[in-house]
Design a protein around this motif. Structure first.
Motif, PDB file in Angstrom:
ATOM      1  N   PRO A   1       0.774  -1.140  -0.121  1.00  0.00           N
ATOM      2  CA  PRO A   1      -0.110  -0.004  -0.015  1.00  0.00           C
ATOM      3  C   PRO A   1       1.038   1.231   0.003  1.00  0.00           C
ATOM      4  O   PRO A   1       1.890   1.323   0.571  1.00  0.00           O
ATOM      5  N   THR A   2       0.261   2.337  -0.628  1.00  0.00           N
ATOM      6  CA  THR A   2       1.130   3.520  -0.621  1.00  0.00           C
ATOM      7  C   THR A   2       1.441   4.160   0.520  1.00  0.00           C
ATOM      8  O   THR A   2       2.826   4.612   0.746  1.00  0.00           O
ATOM      9  N   ILE A   3       0.510   4.115   1.523  1.00  0.00           N
ATOM     10  CA  ILE A   3       0.801   4.569   3.146  1.00  0.00           C
ATOM     11  C   ILE A   3       2.071   4.057   3.855  1.00  0.00           C
ATOM     12  O   ILE A   3       2.811   4.429   4.462  1.00  0.00           O
ATOM     13  N   ASP A   4       2.173   2.661   3.395  1.00  0.00           N
ATOM     14  CA  ASP A   4       3.325   1.782   3.932  1.00  0.00           C
ATOM     15  C   ASP A   4       4.626   2.122   3.238  1.00  0.00           C
ATOM     16  O   ASP A   4       5.703   2.302   3.876  1.00  0.00           O
ATOM     17  N   LYS A   5       4.782   2.495   2.068  1.00  0.00           N
ATOM     18  CA  LYS A   5       5.782   2.903   1.395  1.00  0.00           C
ATOM     19  C   LYS A   5       6.191   4.191   1.597  1.00  0.00           C
ATOM     20  O   LYS A   5       7.435   4.365   1.897  1.00  0.00           O
ATOM     21  N   VAL A   6       5.263   5.269   1.823  1.00  0.00           N
ATOM     22  CA  VAL A   6       5.625   6.575   2.463  1.00  0.00           C
ATOM     23  C   VAL A   6       6.286   6.398   4.034  1.00  0.00           C
ATOM     24  O   VAL A   6       7.203   7.173   3.898  1.00  0.00           O
ATOM     25  N   LEU A   7       5.622   5.703   4.744  1.00  0.00           N
ATOM     26  CA  LEU A   7       6.182   5.640   5.962  1.00  0.00           C
ATOM     27  C   LEU A   7       7.553   5.050   6.010  1.00  0.00           C
ATOM     28  O   LEU A   7       8.283   5.200   6.830  1.00  0.00           O
ATOM     29  N   GLU A   8       7.573   3.991   5.054  1.00  0.00           N
ATOM     30  CA  GLU A   8       8.793   3.275   5.255  1.00  0.00           C
ATOM     31  C   GLU A   8      10.055   4.205   4.786  1.00  0.00           C
ATOM     32  O   GLU A   8      11.109   4.071   5.173  1.00  0.00           O
ATOM     33  N   ILE A   9       9.845   5.187   3.924  1.00  0.00           N
ATOM     34  CA  ILE A   9      10.692   5.939   3.488  1.00  0.00           C
ATOM     35  C   ILE A   9      11.202   6.848   4.472  1.00  0.00           C
ATOM     36  O   ILE A   9      12.248   7.350   4.686  1.00  0.00           O
ATOM     37  N   LEU A  10      10.010   7.415   5.221  1.00  0.00           N
ATOM     38  CA  LEU A  10      10.320   8.192   6.368  1.00  0.00           C
ATOM     39  C   LEU A  10      11.064   7.631   7.454  1.00  0.00           C
ATOM     40  O   LEU A  10      12.139   8.270   8.136  1.00  0.00           O
ATOM     41  N   LEU A  11      10.856   6.525   7.551  1.00  0.00           N
ATOM     42  CA  LEU A  11      11.577   5.653   8.559  1.00  0.00           C
ATOM     43  C   LEU A  11      13.034   5.515   8.371  1.00  0.00           C
ATOM     44  O   LEU A  11      13.918   5.478   9.029  1.00  0.00           O
ATOM     45  N   TYR A  12      13.406   5.374   6.920  1.00  0.00           N
ATOM     46  CA  TYR A  12      14.787   5.336   6.245  1.00  0.00           C
ATOM     47  C   TYR A  12      15.680   6.384   7.003  1.00  0.00           C
ATOM     48  O   TYR A  12      16.451   6.535   7.420  1.00  0.00           O
ATOM     49  N   VAL A  13      14.917   7.810   6.721  1.00  0.00           N
ATOM     50  CA  VAL A  13      15.521   8.939   7.038  1.00  0.00           C
ATOM     51  C   VAL A  13      15.875   9.101   8.526  1.00  0.00           C
ATOM     52  O   VAL A  13      16.651   9.392   8.986  1.00  0.00           O
ATOM     53  N   VAL A  14      14.613   8.875   9.129  1.00  0.00           N
ATOM     54  CA  VAL A  14      14.688   8.903  10.727  1.00  0.00           C
ATOM     55  C   VAL A  14      15.682   7.859  11.331  1.00  0.00           C
ATOM     56  O   VAL A  14      16.646   8.286  12.308  1.00  0.00           O
ATOM     57  N   VAL A  15      15.611   6.736  10.828  1.00  0.00           N
ATOM     58  CA  VAL A  15      16.780   5.715  11.191  1.00  0.00           C
ATOM     59  C   VAL A  15      18.125   6.123  11.026  1.00  0.00           C
ATOM     60  O   VAL A  15      18.897   5.957  11.903  1.00  0.00           O
ATOM     61  N   GLY A  16      18.405   6.413   9.793  1.00  0.00           N
ATOM     62  CA  GLY A  16      19.747   6.937   9.368  1.00  0.00           C
ATOM     63  C   GLY A  16      20.028   8.049  10.451  1.00  0.00           C
ATOM     64  O   GLY A  16      21.183   7.967  10.853  1.00  0.00           O
TER      65      GLY A  16
END
Length: 360
Positions: free
Chosen positions: A88-103
């Motif tokens: 789902p689109t919301i999952d992919k958007v949140l995943e990208i945000l998590l990439y940035v936060v985790v990094g």
């Protein structure tokens, strides 16, 4: 085996590994059919691996940069490709945000851990230095008491011997053979008198008369004296602004003069002798200090002498007493400073390090 694994300690190697993983994971995304949802979910989670590796390599900068690259690599497959990620689109958007936060978060934690580690290392070095100074101070105190007693016992009879020798010297004319013998006797007695005086100076804890002094002026005055001996070997680099400290002018001049004379003696057999004297402010063990340094190219100090160069009676000169550097070190201890030495096969540099400098 261990040597092979050490290559992965290099930050550049870790970044290269991160980029390779991003490439492999992205290709796997595009190569996997869209109906294989489980595989796409795994690939999406695998992107965290290069982000973590980048954080361990360069901290916040590395984590943020790799997170950005992961996002740029994933976005085309997530939203624009016909062979897109079926999540789902919301999952992919949140995943990208998590990439940035985790990094960013992982990189910040790595930077913080390294800062704490460096601070602990500096504290350990400072503690070891303080322990060494305390041990040396204890040795010097015991030795000073012994030398004071010996010097006092020698000084009185030595004065009587000197007086008798001077009286005997007047009994002979200059052309008499015994006249030369009497002069040799007086010269040796004078040398012993100076040695006893050094013993007493070492044993006596002289009070410092502290005033605000400019280290630039101390350097210039000492170099003027050194140039009377050899004016072709000195290079002087003083600070453009006054380097002000509270110290005893005469004692600090004595310390610097001792180092300069040692440097001149160390370079006497060098084809192109060089003595460089610097003065200014520098960070030592995470603290800004005023300093004077004396460097010479006299061939360095033997390793067996380097660790105990400031101990009494340690000298590389046949006629030296080995007290000059000990007295200098004691003077700096009394001023709340210290001395350090660095030596290679080519040159030696002595650092005279003061308390935090006063603002001009």
């Amino acid at each position: 085996m261990y040597e092979r694994l050490k290559i992965f300690e290099s930050p550049r190697t870790l970044i290269a590994l991160s980029l390779a993983l991003i490439f492999v994971i992205t290709v796997s995304h595009f190569a996997t059919d869209t109906i294989e949802i489980a595989f796409h979910n795994v690939y999406r989670r695998l992107y965290y691996l290069p982000i973590l590796i980048g954080s361990f390599a360069y901290g916040l900068r590395g984590g943020s940069l790799i997170a950005l690259l992961v996002s740029l690599a994933y976005i085309p497959h997530a939203f624009f490709s016909a062979h897109h990620d079926p999540a789902p689109t919301i999952d992919k958007v949140l995943e990208i945000l998590l990439y940035v936060v985790v990094g960013a978060l992982t990189g910040w934690l790595v930077d913080r851990e390294r800062a704490v580690k460096h601070k602990l290392e500096d504290s350990l070095i400072e503690r070891q230095s303080m322990e060494a100074q305390l041990i040396r101070a204890g040795k010097l105190s015991a030795l000073g008491e012994m030398l004071a007693g010996v010097a006092h016992e020698i000084r009185n009879p030595l004065a009587s011997i000197k007086g008798s020798a001077e009286a005997l010297a007047t009994e002979f004319k200059e052309e008499h053979p015994k006249y030369r013998m009497s002069q040799v006797l007086l010269i040796e007695i004078e040398r012993l008198t100076r040695l006893v005086a050094k013993f007493l100076l070492f044993a006596r804890n002289t009070e410092t008369q502290r005033t605000e002094i400019n280290l630039n002026e101390i350097v210039e005055q000492t170099v003027e004296f050194g140039e009377m001996i050899d004016n072709s070997i000195f290079t002087v680099r003083t600070s453009e602004t006054p380097v002000l400290v509270r110290a005893d002018h005469d004692q600090i001049k004595q310390v610097l003069l001792n180092l300069v004379l040692n440097a001149i003696r160390a370079t006497k057999d060098v084809k192109f002798p060089m003595v460089e004297i610097m003065c200014g402010k520098k960070t030592f063990h995470s603290e800004t200090r005023a300093f004077i340094s004396v460097r010479d190219n006299g061939g360095g100090i033997r390793p067996d002498f380097a660790d105990r160069i400031f101990d009494p009676f340690v000298t590389t000169e046949e006629t030296g007493t080995g007290l000059g550097l000990s007295i200098s070190h004691m003077i700096m201890d009394n001023h709340g400073g210290y001395m350090e030495v660095e030596s290679t096969d080519v040159d030696t540099v002595f650092w005279v390090i003061f308390e935090a400098p006063n603002e001009a």
